[in-house]
Design a protein around this motif. Sequence first.
Motif, mmCIF file in Angstrom:
data_model
loop_
_atom_site.group_PDB
_atom_site.id
_atom_site.type_symbol
_atom_site.label_atom_id
_atom_site.label_comp_id
_atom_site.label_asym_id
_atom_site.label_seq_id
_atom_site.Cartn_x
_atom_site.Cartn_y
_atom_site.Cartn_z
ATOM 1 N N UNK A 188 14.379 50.000 -7.314
ATOM 2 C CA UNK A 188 15.273 50.052 -5.866
ATOM 3 C C UNK A 188 15.039 51.454 -5.257
ATOM 4 N N UNK A 189 14.961 52.343 -5.966
ATOM 5 C CA UNK A 189 14.976 53.563 -5.040
ATOM 6 C C UNK A 189 13.767 53.806 -4.335
ATOM 7 N N UNK A 190 12.530 53.269 -5.031
ATOM 8 C CA UNK A 190 11.189 53.171 -4.352
ATOM 9 C C UNK A 190 11.593 52.194 -3.447
ATOM 10 N N UNK A 191 12.089 51.464 -3.630
ATOM 11 C CA UNK A 191 12.578 50.049 -1.953
ATOM 12 C C UNK A 191 13.009 50.974 -1.080
ATOM 13 N N UNK A 212 8.011 50.758 -2.007
ATOM 14 C CA UNK A 212 7.375 49.856 -2.232
ATOM 15 C C UNK A 212 8.209 48.430 -1.015
ATOM 16 N N UNK A 213 7.368 47.686 -0.413
ATOM 17 C CA UNK A 213 7.810 46.418 0.249
ATOM 18 C C UNK A 213 8.961 45.623 -0.194
ATOM 19 N N UNK A 251 18.114 42.926 0.336
ATOM 20 C CA UNK A 251 17.487 43.984 0.347
ATOM 21 C C UNK A 251 18.424 44.987 -0.297
ATOM 22 N N UNK A 252 17.437 46.125 -0.599
ATOM 23 C CA UNK A 252 17.834 47.029 -1.203
ATOM 24 C C UNK A 252 18.623 47.996 -0.862
ATOM 25 N N UNK A 253 19.896 48.193 -1.519
ATOM 26 C CA UNK A 253 21.693 49.159 -0.950
ATOM 27 C C UNK A 253 21.103 50.162 -1.438
ATOM 28 N N UNK A 254 21.986 51.596 -1.253
ATOM 29 C CA UNK A 254 22.200 52.407 -2.703
ATOM 30 C C UNK A 254 23.651 52.353 -2.544
ATOM 31 N N UNK A 264 23.989 49.245 -4.405
ATOM 32 C CA UNK A 264 23.143 49.286 -5.973
ATOM 33 C C UNK A 264 22.751 50.611 -6.835
ATOM 34 N N UNK A 265 22.122 51.518 -6.332
ATOM 35 C CA UNK A 265 21.762 52.857 -7.285
ATOM 36 C C UNK A 265 23.326 53.002 -7.630
ATOM 37 N N UNK A 266 23.924 52.623 -6.823
ATOM 38 C CA UNK A 266 25.588 53.494 -6.935
ATOM 39 C C UNK A 266 26.161 52.961 -8.894
ATOM 40 N N UNK A 267 25.122 51.354 -8.741
ATOM 41 C CA UNK A 267 26.473 50.279 -9.840
ATOM 42 C C UNK A 267 25.204 50.568 -10.588
ATOM 43 N N UNK A 268 24.065 50.970 -10.730
ATOM 44 C CA UNK A 268 23.180 51.460 -11.599
ATOM 45 C C UNK A 268 23.440 52.338 -12.648
#
Length: 471
Positions: free
Chosen positions: A253-256, A261-262, A269-272, A274-278
């Motif tokens: 997700x961070x690379x997106x 990464x495309x 679409x990747x969002x911040x 998503x990273x908070x949840x992970x």
Amino acid sequence: MITLMRAERAWSYALDLKQFANTEPRKQSHLVAKLKKAVIYAEELEETCISLKCDASTQLEAKAYSHYMRGMVHFERGNWNKCLVSFTSAQKIYSKLADAVDDGSIYREKCEEMTPNVQYCLYNIQSSGNIDTSEVGEDLLKELDGVIASRANAPTQAACELKWEGKCISITNDEIKIELAQLKDKIQQAKDVGTSTDKRLELYDEAVGGCRDVAQIIRKADKLESAETLTDYFAFLRITCTIDRFLLMARQVSDKLKGVVETRPGTKMARPEDLVRLYDIILQNYADLKGIVSIEREGEFYKGIDGNTLFYRALRCFYIAECHLGQSNWINAIVLYDKCKEHVSEALASTANNMDVQGELNTLSKQIYSQRCSAHASAFLHSQEEAEELEDMKPAQKNRLLKDCLDEFRLFETADELPTIYTFPPDFQTIPCKPIFFDISLNHIGFPDLSNRVEKEGGALSGLSRWIWGR
């Protein structure tokens, strides 16, 4: 494996046909044909085990399986002598194998399953049970006895030693040893960077599922040595695999987000957020990891858990600030960046010996500084824009009335800057169409008595009667 599946498929098909064999004669012939095909596959499996030079127990199990299939064919065709020879040969092999392995309950169940068929054969041939079982062969019986003797004489060679947290765990259960070898192989493949991300995630999922299966095997096993330590070890493997899996997802997700990464068409679409949840899930798994009893509280690994917890807490705080930054909450973002900086300072002090984490923390510190400056600049520009909007909303000084600015001292340089004394004609104002006072006082108004002006009904009738009668 394919040969075994073919034999099982033909055998299960035959059992399905047996339900209709009593009423339909054609089903009986179809049933026997399927069982013959199962025998062919079973013999092929036996030959394959011998050609591949499998161990003695595997070859003997394949031979017993072949005897069982031949016995089923003879049973359906009514060849009771041959059927009895096949079934007793299979029973003898299975009973010997049950003594040769640690967990022989499966082989004993198979022997009990064939017992009714053997008794039915004895009933049909009117025999006392002294049947020639020379088909098994003395060499086979010697080989079986050799397997049992080797198991009895060398129990320590079958044990697998596992070293973890300063403890040496001896594993004697064959099923657990096989699962452990498969788990190590899957984890090794999942950590290979050359493997695709989707494949690595799939391998981590299989490893986590394998750890759960081993935990069930340990609970069901009787008299297992170091059962509690083994349970803690496989719980440790499960949690570490789960953490590695979510870290891989977070890296993806961070690379997106960074554009490395495309994003493929049709994907989310990747969002911040998503990273908070992970990172929330990762922190929860680290908390569960600290709860494992067998991990030494004074060891380096346990201290590393605290350092990693602080590191991922800083990352979580950073991406929460990114969420506020994306929503134009500049003040909240600046406060969170300052909090994130505190977490980074604590993590740097806690992970002094871990150079990889130190490098990532330094990179994160630079990102915090740049993003905080960006948030501060955006907040300043936003405040300036708000001030300009407020100025635009104020009425022009030249249009202000003189009575509204009597308390202000101003110097007027031109005649255009002079205030307006009064507007003429005045603006229209709304007024009520009817005063409320009349509505309130209506109930208290006394009206005059006009009864004397109303013509009475009796007088009108008497005048009319006079007119009719001519009076």
